[in-house]
Design a protein around this motif. Structure first.
Motif, mmCIF file in Angstrom:
data_model
loop_
_atom_site.group_PDB
_atom_site.id
_atom_site.type_symbol
_atom_site.label_atom_id
_atom_site.label_comp_id
_atom_site.label_asym_id
_atom_site.label_seq_id
_atom_site.Cartn_x
_atom_site.Cartn_y
_atom_site.Cartn_z
ATOM 1 N N GLY A 112 0.800 -1.212 0.000
ATOM 2 C CA GLY A 112 0.000 0.000 0.000
ATOM 3 C C GLY A 112 0.835 1.264 0.000
ATOM 4 N N GLY A 172 2.570 3.125 -3.883
ATOM 5 C CA GLY A 172 2.028 4.240 -4.655
ATOM 6 C C GLY A 172 2.411 5.585 -4.071
ATOM 7 N N TYR A 222 -0.768 1.344 -13.071
ATOM 8 C CA TYR A 222 -1.145 1.686 -11.698
ATOM 9 C C TYR A 222 -0.466 2.973 -11.242
ATOM 10 C CZ TYR A 222 -0.965 1.687 -6.613
ATOM 11 O OH TYR A 222 -1.019 2.070 -5.301
ATOM 12 N N VAL A 224 -2.065 6.580 -10.137
ATOM 13 C CA VAL A 224 -1.753 7.322 -8.909
ATOM 14 C C VAL A 224 -1.346 8.752 -9.235
ATOM 15 C CG1 VAL A 224 -0.111 7.484 -7.002
ATOM 16 C CG2 VAL A 224 -1.147 5.281 -7.573
ATOM 17 N N THR A 236 -5.515 3.789 -6.400
ATOM 18 C CA THR A 236 -5.378 2.473 -5.787
ATOM 19 C C THR A 236 -6.725 1.774 -5.645
ATOM 20 O OG1 THR A 236 -3.429 3.194 -4.563
ATOM 21 C CG2 THR A 236 -4.541 1.218 -3.763
ATOM 22 N N GLU A 278 -3.915 -3.546 2.246
ATOM 23 C CA GLU A 278 -3.250 -2.811 1.166
ATOM 24 C C GLU A 278 -4.015 -1.556 0.746
ATOM 25 O OE1 GLU A 278 -1.657 -3.443 -3.406
ATOM 26 O OE2 GLU A 278 -2.481 -5.126 -2.280
ATOM 27 N N PRO A 279 -5.305 -1.659 0.360
ATOM 28 C CA PRO A 279 -6.006 -0.424 0.006
ATOM 29 C C PRO A 279 -6.198 0.511 1.192
ATOM 30 C CG PRO A 279 -7.517 -2.286 0.038
ATOM 31 C CD PRO A 279 -6.146 -2.852 0.133
ATOM 32 N N ALA A 328 -3.030 2.482 1.536
ATOM 33 C CA ALA A 328 -2.929 3.477 0.468
ATOM 34 C C ALA A 328 -3.843 4.667 0.736
ATOM 35 C CB ALA A 328 -3.269 2.835 -0.874
#
Length: 327
Positions: A50, A53, A117, A121, A130, A291-292, A295
């Motif tokens: 995460g 990004g 990806y 971002v 994300t 992970e999300p 982010a």
């Protein structure tokens, strides 16, 4: 960002899709302490994915490196570190190495989804980019499995797709560049869909290979994927843009690139591969939700991003879709 070759109708996240594993081990032969340590390792890996990004966004602002250059250095450093660690790793006796065509295809797809990806971002902001990529990837995988493998979606699958489409629509029409930290949210969301498509393609490719009943070595797939991806991005980056960071921020850029290649790449994948021999796929899928979340928190706290009400609703809807598909 690896994934497991579960049924494509139950895919894993964007960060998992890069490097599929090949087993859904049971817990019967492992102690509670070993499982706890494995879950902690997976949680740390997911949280570090995460952060990738956020590091890429800082690199873009401070060094002028674009998504292609950042992806190249991440892949190259990660491949070198995995090569260095390979002699110390025991390869399971019942696994086979994937064929050259599969490894090359995986590497190219990894380069596509990772670069798209990072572009998402950059253009849409960390939180929105994300969430859109992670939310769309399992939906595209499920749709691809319906077409390629004739798998039924079922009520849960159809509900998930409806939720994901609703969430993406809210993100697309409820975001603005000022609040999200991006310069072109709509273009960023398109890049996120490109990233999700690459992730879905890797899921489907892995699923097709595992249908022969053999377990393919995930470490070799990751290592080869990074190497092939780095070579592809090197050629593309040399032809289209800057590969070296600007001199006045060289020290910061080198440190951030080193972190990107070492922590959310080589170290995170090593932790993930080791832990996957201990815990079940269901437990992994729950931990990967970190992970999300990581982010989103980094986008808001570190990069100063702010979600509009529709964008926040879209984010929550997409995360609910992913959680439903994994339930």
């Amino acid at each position: 960002m690896p994934t497991q070759p579960a049924l494509p109708a139950r895919p894993r996240s964007h960060a998992e899709a890069a490097h599929p594993t090949t087993a859904d081990p049971t817990q019967s032969t492992h102690s509670t302490g070993a499982r706890s340590r494995a879950l902690l390792a997976i949680g740390l890996a997911a949280a570090s994915w995460g952060s990738a990004g956020a590091v890429a966004a800082i690199l873009h602002r401070s060094s002028g490196l674009g998504p292609i250059a950042v992806s190249f250095w991440r892949f190259a450093i990660g491949a070198l570190l995995l090569v260095a660690a390979r002699p110390f790793r025991r390869r399971a006796a019942d696994t086979v190495r994937p064929g050259p065509l599969a490894l090359i295809s995986t590497g190219i797809l990894m380069a596509v989804f990772q670069t798209c990806y990072l572009a998402a971002v950059d253009l849409a902001g960390l939180a929105l980019g994300t969430t859109a990529a992670l939310g769309a990837a399992p939906v595209l995988t499920a749709l691809g499995a319906r077409v390629v493998f004739a798998e039924r979606l079922g009520r849960r699958g159809l509900t998930t797709i409806a939720l994901a489409v609703t969430g993406l629509a809210l993100l697309a029409f409820g975001s603005d560049g000022t609040s999200s930290g991006g310069t072109a949210p709509l273009w960023g969301l398109l890049c996120a869909l490109g990233s999700a498509a690459g992730s879905a393609a890797i899921n489907l490719l892995t699923q097709a290979q595992t249908r022969d009943g053999r377990a393919h070595d995930a470490y070799d797939r990751a290592l080869s994927g990074f190497a092939v991806g780095a070579l592809s991005l090197l050629a593309l980056g040399a032809a289209t843009g800057q590969l070296l960071p600007a001199g006045h921020h060289l020290g910061t850029a080198v440190a951030l690139l080193g972190y990107l290649g070492a922590v959310p790449t080589a170290l995170a994948y090593s932790l993930f591969f080791t832990a996957m021999t201990v815990v079940r796929a269901t437990a992994v899928s729950v931990m990967m939700m970190l992970e999300p979340v990581a982010a989103l928190l980094l986008g808001i706290t570190l990069l100063g991003e702010h979600l509009t009400l529709p964008a926040a609703a879209g984010t929550a809807t997409l995360l609910a879709a992913v959680a439903l598909l994994r339930a």
